[in-house]
Design a protein around this motif. Structure first.
Motif, PDB file in Angstrom:
ATOM      1  N   SER A   1       0.819  -1.212   0.000  1.00 44.00           N
ATOM      2  CA  SER A   1       0.000   0.000   0.000  1.00 44.00           C
ATOM      3  C   SER A   1       0.858   1.269   0.000  1.00 44.00           C
ATOM      4  CB  SER A   1      -0.915  -0.038   1.236  1.00 44.00           C
ATOM      5  OG  SER A   1      -1.663   1.134   1.337  1.00 44.00           O
TER       6      SER A   1
ATOM      7  N   PRO B   1       2.086   5.089  -0.818  1.00 45.67           N
ATOM      8  CA  PRO B   1       1.340   6.333  -1.042  1.00 45.67           C
ATOM      9  C   PRO B   1       1.493   6.792  -2.491  1.00 45.67           C
ATOM     10  CG  PRO B   1       3.427   6.800   0.033  1.00 45.67           C
ATOM     11  CD  PRO B   1       3.336   5.306  -0.075  1.00 45.67           C
ATOM     12  N   ARG B   2       0.514   7.597  -2.945  1.00 44.73           N
ATOM     13  CA  ARG B   2       0.584   8.124  -4.304  1.00 44.73           C
ATOM     14  C   ARG B   2       1.265   9.501  -4.241  1.00 44.73           C
ATOM     15  NH1 ARG B   2      -4.601   9.983  -7.973  1.00 44.73           N
ATOM     16  NH2 ARG B   2      -3.456  10.430  -9.889  1.00 44.73           N
TER      17      ARG B   2
ATOM     18  N   VAL C   1      -0.671   4.563   4.964  1.00 46.98           N
ATOM     19  CA  VAL C   1      -1.271   3.423   4.254  1.00 46.98           C
ATOM     20  C   VAL C   1      -2.769   3.588   4.014  1.00 46.98           C
ATOM     21  CG1 VAL C   1       0.419   1.806   5.211  1.00 46.98           C
ATOM     22  CG2 VAL C   1      -1.816   2.049   6.313  1.00 46.98           C
ATOM     23  N   LYS C   2      -3.357   4.647   4.504  1.00 50.76           N
ATOM     24  CA  LYS C   2      -4.811   4.779   4.381  1.00 50.76           C
ATOM     25  C   LYS C   2      -5.198   5.309   2.989  1.00 50.76           C
ATOM     26  CE  LYS C   2      -5.233   3.008   8.325  1.00 50.76           C
ATOM     27  NZ  LYS C   2      -5.077   3.487   9.682  1.00 50.76           N
ATOM     28  N   ASN C   3      -6.498   5.223   2.684  1.00 49.66           N
ATOM     29  CA  ASN C   3      -6.971   5.638   1.346  1.00 49.66           C
ATOM     30  C   ASN C   3      -6.540   7.047   0.973  1.00 49.66           C
ATOM     31  OD1 ASN C   3      -8.411   3.270   1.052  1.00 49.66           O
ATOM     32  ND2 ASN C   3     -10.295   4.298   0.433  1.00 49.66           N
TER      33      ASN C   3
ATOM     34  N   THR D   1      -4.076  10.129   2.350  1.00 50.47           N
ATOM     35  CA  THR D   1      -2.998  10.310   3.315  1.00 50.47           C
ATOM     36  C   THR D   1      -2.496  11.747   3.386  1.00 50.47           C
ATOM     37  OG1 THR D   1      -0.886   9.455   4.116  1.00 50.47           O
ATOM     38  CG2 THR D   1      -1.096   9.733   1.736  1.00 50.47           C
TER      39      THR D   1
ATOM     40  N   GLU E   1      -4.840  15.205  -2.373  1.00 49.40           N
ATOM     41  CA  GLU E   1      -5.472  13.881  -2.286  1.00 49.40           C
ATOM     42  C   GLU E   1      -6.998  13.974  -2.336  1.00 49.40           C
ATOM     43  OE1 GLU E   1      -3.030  10.945  -2.362  1.00 49.40           O
ATOM     44  OE2 GLU E   1      -3.917  10.425  -0.430  1.00 49.40           O
TER      45      GLU E   1
ATOM     46  N   ASN F   1      -9.336   8.089  -7.178  1.00 44.31           N
ATOM     47  CA  ASN F   1      -8.760   7.073  -6.294  1.00 44.31           C
ATOM     48  C   ASN F   1      -9.800   5.983  -5.996  1.00 44.31           C
ATOM     49  OD1 ASN F   1      -7.577   5.671  -4.144  1.00 44.31           O
ATOM     50  ND2 ASN F   1      -6.954   7.502  -3.038  1.00 44.31           N
TER      51      ASN F   1
ATOM     52  N   ARG G   1      -9.795   1.982  -7.029  1.00 46.88           N
ATOM     53  CA  ARG G   1      -9.902   0.962  -5.987  1.00 46.88           C
ATOM     54  C   ARG G   1     -11.079   0.035  -6.257  1.00 46.88           C
ATOM     55  NH1 ARG G   1      -7.376   1.583  -1.085  1.00 46.88           N
ATOM     56  NH2 ARG G   1      -5.839   3.209  -1.154  1.00 46.88           N
TER      57      ARG G   1
ATOM     58  N   HIS H   1     -11.086   0.083   0.920  1.00 49.21           N
ATOM     59  CA  HIS H   1      -9.778   0.259   1.567  1.00 49.21           C
ATOM     60  C   HIS H   1      -8.975  -1.039   1.593  1.00 49.21           C
ATOM     61  CE1 HIS H   1      -6.588   1.661   4.032  1.00 49.21           C
ATOM     62  NE2 HIS H   1      -6.924   0.951   5.080  1.00 49.21           N
TER      63      HIS H   1
ATOM     64  N   TYR I   1      -4.219  -0.099  -4.265  1.00 53.72           N
ATOM     65  CA  TYR I   1      -3.796   1.312  -4.275  1.00 53.72           C
ATOM     66  C   TYR I   1      -3.858   1.859  -5.687  1.00 53.72           C
ATOM     67  CZ  TYR I   1       0.641  -1.137  -5.242  1.00 53.72           C
ATOM     68  OH  TYR I   1       1.607  -1.980  -5.740  1.00 53.72           O
TER      69      TYR I   1
END
Ligand SMILES: *Cc1c(COP(=O)(O)O)cnc(C)c1O
Length: 403
Positions: A5, A7-8, A196-198, A200, A269, A276, A280, A312, A379
């Protein structure tokens, strides 16, 4: 290696963070305030307070709500340790309940059985991004008998006159429940913007307040901003105004404000969050299609008539295997350069909670979910080719271990 996971982080994020750094204001300031406004608009809640993590936001909320020693807070046995740790730090007692059979969320019938005159809060957790049963929970705490049992221990608690419904929304940013978004489904919801969350901000979080109309949410916002900054009645930005240096400390507060550097990431974000979610969702659908014909695959529930997940965590389960076999399968998947994970080790399995007297045997559904669960990578940057690699790696691993 396909990571689990990441980050973008692209030029857009880097440009906005750079702009924040060059602006001359890097702690809580205009970007944090804008981020809060955007979250309020997106979630449909009444006011939002940005903080430095889910954990500290929840810690401050429990203090603000007057939850203390002798109080009980109901949580699911199946969650990240943060949900319980904050209750312990507040001096209160976490009371754990088992899960539904059909999903990974806490079971409302078990919640009902766990309510006592000491219960001050219920903290539902939207595991994997699927909202808990908020309507049933709200109906439950409003039942005359349950309300009659409630003992308010602070002004806020008395003003509400019932158990407060809190949402651990760490996984569910963007999830929907009967058309409303996560953040507006409970009295107060807490998001995590951990890496790591949807969504960030590297580390970060937000409390979304959606209390009944007798509460003044502007007052709550102002009081919370003081609480998260040592009880200071002016923040650093306000103090820079001409002749405005003097401040008071109203109470010994906490220190967990969000910085504008973090908010810069969050603004980008949030701006492209639908993109996003769409990606997902496609990944979830691809996994479900990929495992459709495998009799051993138990797919997670992520869309129902009432609920839409934030996609998630893809919580795949393998029917009929033991915990050891699951661990072997995970090893075999890693051997194929694919990172997977387990969400979660139920709290009664962890030393800190075993020591407090919790026993895994009391939560059979939570154990059953944990023993054969494998979380797959989800992700934005996971390519179609990556998805196919993950599906193959899981199939190979399962076939190797089961046969
Ligand atoms: C990540 C997570 C938290 C904690 O979030 P932080 O921002 O790291 O404090 C709480 N609850 C759940 C379910 C989580 O997954």
């Amino acid at each position: 290696m396909i990571p689990f996971s990441p980050p973008r982080i692209d030029d857009k994020v880097i440009a906005e963070v750079t702009a924040a750094l060059k602006s001359g204001w890097i702690t809580t300031g205009p970007r944090t305030k804008q981020f809060e406004k955007n979250i309020t608009a997106y979630t449909g809640c009444k006011t939002t307070v940005a903080v430095n993590s889910w954990t500290m936001g929840m810690q401050v909320l429990l203090s603000y709500w007057g939850i203390k020693e002798g109080d009980e807070v109901i949580i699911p046995a199946y969650t990240y340790c943060a949900s319980a740790n904050v209750i312990v730090h507040a001096g209160a007692t976490p009371v754990m309940v088992d899960l539904n059979e059909s999903d990974f969320n806490l079971n409302v019938t078990k919640v009902r059985a766990a309510i006592t005159p000491k219960t001050k809060a219920i903290m539902a957790v939207d595991i994997g991004g699927l909202p808990a049963d908020y309507k049933e929970l709200m109906d439950l705490i409003n039942e005359p008998e349950i309300k009659g049992m409630f003992n308010g221990g602070s002004d806020f608690q008395n003003q509400l006159g019932r158990i407060i419904l809190i949402s651990d929304s760490a996984h569910s940013f963007g999830a929907e429940y009967y058309g409303d978004r996560s953040g507006s489904l409970a009295d107060v919801s807490s998001f995590s913007f951990h890496a790591v969350k949807n969504l960030t901000t590297a580390e970060g979080g937000a409390l979304c307040f959606n209390l009944p109309s007798q509460f003044d949410h502007d007052v709550i916002y102002a009081e919370m901003c003081t609480k998260i900054l040592h009880g200071q009645n002016k923040d650093a930005l306000a103090k820079t105004k001409k002749g405005n240096w003097k401040y008071d400390v109203i109470e010994p507060g906490f220190k967990c404000n969000m910085t504008d550097v973090q908010a810069a990431i969050g603004l980008v974000e949030l701006d492209r969050y639908q993109e996003n979610l769409d990606r997902r969702r496609l990944i979830f659908d691809s996994y479900s299609k990929g495992f459709e014909s495998e009799s051993w695959a138990i797919q997670p529930l992520y869309e129902t008539e009432a609920k839409t997940s934030s996609y998630h965590l893809y919580l795949l389960r393998i029917a009929g295997i033991s915990e050891n076999q699951r661990d072997e399968i995970i090893q075999e998947i890693f051997e194929q350069d694919v990172s997977v994970n387990v969400h979660f080790q139920p709290l009664p399995m962890l030393t800190a909670y075993k020591k407090r007297g919790f026993k895994m045997d009391d939560y059979p559904e939570a154990y059953a979910k944990f023993a054969n669960e494998i979380s797959l990578p989800v992700y934005f940057d996971l390519s179609d080719e990556n998805i196919a690699t993950v599906i193959n790696a899981v199939k190979n691993a399962v076939n190797k271990v089961i046969d």
